[in-house]
Scaffold this motif. Structure first.
Motif, short mmCIF file in Angstrom:
data_model
loop_
_atom_site.label_atom_id
_atom_site.label_comp_id
_atom_site.label_asym_id
_atom_site.label_seq_id
_atom_site.Cartn_x
_atom_site.Cartn_y
_atom_site.Cartn_z
N LEU A 179 0.82 -1.21 0.00
CA LEU A 179 0.00 0.00 0.00
C LEU A 179 0.86 1.26 0.00
CD1 LEU A 179 -2.80 -1.09 2.50
CD2 LEU A 179 -2.98 -0.88 0.02
N LEU A 180 2.00 1.22 0.68
CA LEU A 180 2.90 2.37 0.66
C LEU A 180 3.42 2.63 -0.75
CD1 LEU A 180 5.02 1.99 3.93
CD2 LEU A 180 3.31 3.74 3.39
N GLY A 181 3.52 1.58 -1.57
CA GLY A 181 3.94 1.77 -2.96
C GLY A 181 2.97 2.62 -3.75
N ILE A 182 1.69 2.63 -3.35
CA ILE A 182 0.71 3.50 -4.00
C ILE A 182 0.94 4.95 -3.58
CG2 ILE A 182 -1.76 3.98 -4.23
CD1 ILE A 182 -2.29 1.04 -3.83
N VAL A 183 1.31 5.14 -2.32
CA VAL A 183 1.56 6.50 -1.82
C VAL A 183 2.85 7.06 -2.40
CG1 VAL A 183 1.85 7.89 0.26
CG2 VAL A 183 0.32 5.91 0.29
N TYR A 184 3.87 6.22 -2.56
CA TYR A 184 5.17 6.64 -3.09
C TYR A 184 5.48 5.85 -4.36
CZ TYR A 184 5.64 8.57 1.61
OH TYR A 184 5.44 9.25 2.79
N PRO A 185 4.81 6.11 -5.46
CA PRO A 185 4.99 5.29 -6.67
C PRO A 185 6.37 5.43 -7.31
CG PRO A 185 3.62 7.21 -7.15
CD PRO A 185 3.84 7.19 -5.66
N ASP A 186 7.08 6.54 -7.06
CA ASP A 186 8.39 6.71 -7.68
C ASP A 186 9.40 5.68 -7.18
OD1 ASP A 186 7.43 8.83 -9.11
OD2 ASP A 186 8.18 10.36 -7.71
N GLY A 187 9.16 5.12 -6.00
CA GLY A 187 10.07 4.11 -5.46
C GLY A 187 9.73 2.70 -5.87
N VAL A 188 8.78 2.53 -6.79
CA VAL A 188 8.35 1.20 -7.22
C VAL A 188 8.51 1.12 -8.74
CG1 VAL A 188 6.54 -0.55 -7.06
CG2 VAL A 188 6.66 1.27 -5.35
N PRO A 189 9.69 0.77 -9.25
CA PRO A 189 9.87 0.71 -10.71
C PRO A 189 9.07 -0.40 -11.37
CG PRO A 189 11.80 -0.16 -9.57
CD PRO A 189 10.93 0.45 -8.52
N GLU A 190 8.56 -1.35 -10.56
CA GLU A 190 7.72 -2.41 -11.12
C GLU A 190 6.32 -1.93 -11.46
OE1 GLU A 190 8.87 -2.36 -8.04
OE2 GLU A 190 10.34 -3.98 -7.74
N GLY A 191 5.96 -0.76 -10.96
CA GLY A 191 4.58 -0.31 -11.04
C GLY A 191 3.87 -0.59 -9.74
N MET A 192 2.99 0.31 -9.33
CA MET A 192 2.40 0.21 -8.01
C MET A 192 1.50 -1.01 -7.83
SD MET A 192 -0.53 3.20 -8.19
CE MET A 192 0.67 4.49 -8.59
N LEU A 193 1.02 -1.61 -8.93
CA LEU A 193 0.14 -2.76 -8.83
C LEU A 193 0.88 -4.09 -8.89
CD1 LEU A 193 -2.87 -1.66 -11.08
CD2 LEU A 193 -2.66 -1.53 -8.59
N SER A 194 2.11 -4.12 -9.36
CA SER A 194 2.84 -5.38 -9.50
C SER A 194 3.03 -6.12 -8.17
CB SER A 194 4.19 -5.13 -10.17
OG SER A 194 4.02 -4.74 -11.51
N PRO A 195 3.39 -5.45 -7.07
CA PRO A 195 3.50 -6.18 -5.80
C PRO A 195 2.20 -6.84 -5.37
CG PRO A 195 4.64 -4.07 -5.65
CD PRO A 195 3.89 -4.06 -6.93
N PHE A 196 1.05 -6.26 -5.71
CA PHE A 196 -0.22 -6.89 -5.37
C PHE A 196 -0.41 -8.18 -6.17
CE2 PHE A 196 -0.89 -2.49 -4.10
CZ PHE A 196 -1.46 -2.65 -2.85
N GLY A 197 0.14 -8.22 -7.39
CA GLY A 197 0.14 -9.48 -8.12
C GLY A 197 0.95 -10.54 -7.41
N GLY A 198 2.09 -10.13 -6.82
CA GLY A 198 2.88 -11.07 -6.03
C GLY A 198 2.15 -11.55 -4.80
N VAL A 199 1.39 -10.65 -4.16
CA VAL A 199 0.60 -11.04 -2.99
C VAL A 199 -0.42 -12.11 -3.38
CG1 VAL A 199 -1.14 -10.23 -1.35
CG2 VAL A 199 0.92 -8.87 -1.75
N LEU A 200 -1.08 -11.92 -4.51
CA LEU A 200 -2.08 -12.89 -4.96
C LEU A 200 -1.43 -14.24 -5.26
CD1 LEU A 200 -5.03 -13.34 -5.61
CD2 LEU A 200 -4.58 -12.54 -7.94
N VAL A 201 -0.27 -14.22 -5.90
CA VAL A 201 0.44 -15.48 -6.17
C VAL A 201 0.85 -16.16 -4.86
CG1 VAL A 201 2.57 -16.44 -7.14
CG2 VAL A 201 1.25 -14.80 -8.45
N GLY A 202 1.30 -15.38 -3.88
CA GLY A 202 1.67 -15.96 -2.60
C GLY A 202 0.50 -16.61 -1.89
#
Length: 278
Positions: A179-202
């Motif tokens: 969720l912090l990646g949505i607040v600070y998108p510049d620090g997420v070169p994968e895109g702010m939604l990509s980590p949520f894809g990893g959460v779903l896979v996990g």
């Protein structure tokens, strides 16, 4: 007994060693090419992920982009290596090398596919949710954290090497960082939604067996029972209310029921050859 993940630096398995070696080697090569070789940026751009390139048939990009780090920042490379190593030895020890590598690869791919899927589902300005060129292992790191927390709900790990949190708490800490990646998108070169894809896979592929495999086995069992005409297994045992009297107070829990096996054995004649009696 309280389980703990100590700072003894667990020994990585062969799959994790290969993953760290590939990420580290690519990080150094892309940094050299990006900064010192004329035209070297094309090497980095050929492996990074963009929606247009994938739609044009370059389907390898969602996987190779997960192995890249920022070519102009050593900190991003070191952070990626540490986070991939942090919890992965336990997963590879439980799952084996090939399942661990398939899990990491699926997380990397699905993270970028989720970002590109939003582009296709909601056209018009949605690419603001991710940079034009996506790269990084954020989805894989999130998937590893979620899978570890599911397998070690009662275990304890030290966040940032000094804050003790349980596996169940670590699950929500991982969601919080996404969720912090949505607040600070510049620090997420994968895109702010990509980590949520990893959460779903996990969530779907973590666990033993995973939720996805449990669903597959239930569907397969249902198809087999339908093919042979067997009755379905009830989800809960049938109610015995009103069918039998409750046991008397102080009565034994088990009873011996006499059968007819003893009578049959008395009528049998012992074999002449007793070598195979036992």
């Amino acid at each position: 007994m309280d389980e703990r993940v100590t700072l003894a630096l667990p020994r990585p398995g062969p799959g994790l060693k290969a993953l760290l070696l590939v990420v580290g080697a690519l990080g150094i090569l892309e940094a050299i090419a990006y900064s010192y070789i004329p035209g070297g940026r094309s090497f980095f751009l050929a492996l990074a992920c963009s929606t247009d390139d994938v739609l044009n048939g370059q389907i390898w990009r969602p996987f190779t982009a997960g192995l890249l780090t920022r070519p102009d920042a050593l900190g991003h490379l070191l952070f990626t290596l540490v986070m991939l190593y942090f919890l992965s030895p336990d997963l590879e020890r439980r799952w084996g090398t090939w399942r661990f590598l398939r899990f990491v690869g699926a997380a990397m791919v699905f993270g970028f596919v989720l970002s590109m899927g939003i582009d296709a589902a909601i056209p018009g300005g949605t690419r603001a949710l991710h940079p034009p060129i996506m790269y990084g292992a954020g989805a894989a790191i999130a998937a590893i954290a979620i899978a570890w927390s599911k397998l070690n709900a009662q275990a304890q790990v030290r966040l940032f090497f000094f804050i003790p949190v349980s596996g169940k708490q670590f699950f929500w800490v991982t969601i919080g960082f996404c969720l912090l990646g949505i607040v600070y998108p510049d620090g997420v070169p994968e895109g702010m939604l990509s980590p949520f894809g990893g959460v779903l896979v996990g969530i779907l592929l973590g666990g033993t067996p995973s939720l996805l495999r449990q669903a597959y086995l239930r569907i397969k069992l249902g198809l087999l029972r339908r093919r042979v005409g067997a009755p379905a297994i009830p989800l809960s045992p049938p109610s015995t209310k009103g069918k039998s009297n409750p046991p008397r107070r102080g009565a034994p829990l088990l009873r011996v029921v006499q059968g007819g096996a003893d009578d049959e054995l008395r009528k049998r004649r012992p074999p002449k050859d007793k070598r195979y009696l036992n």
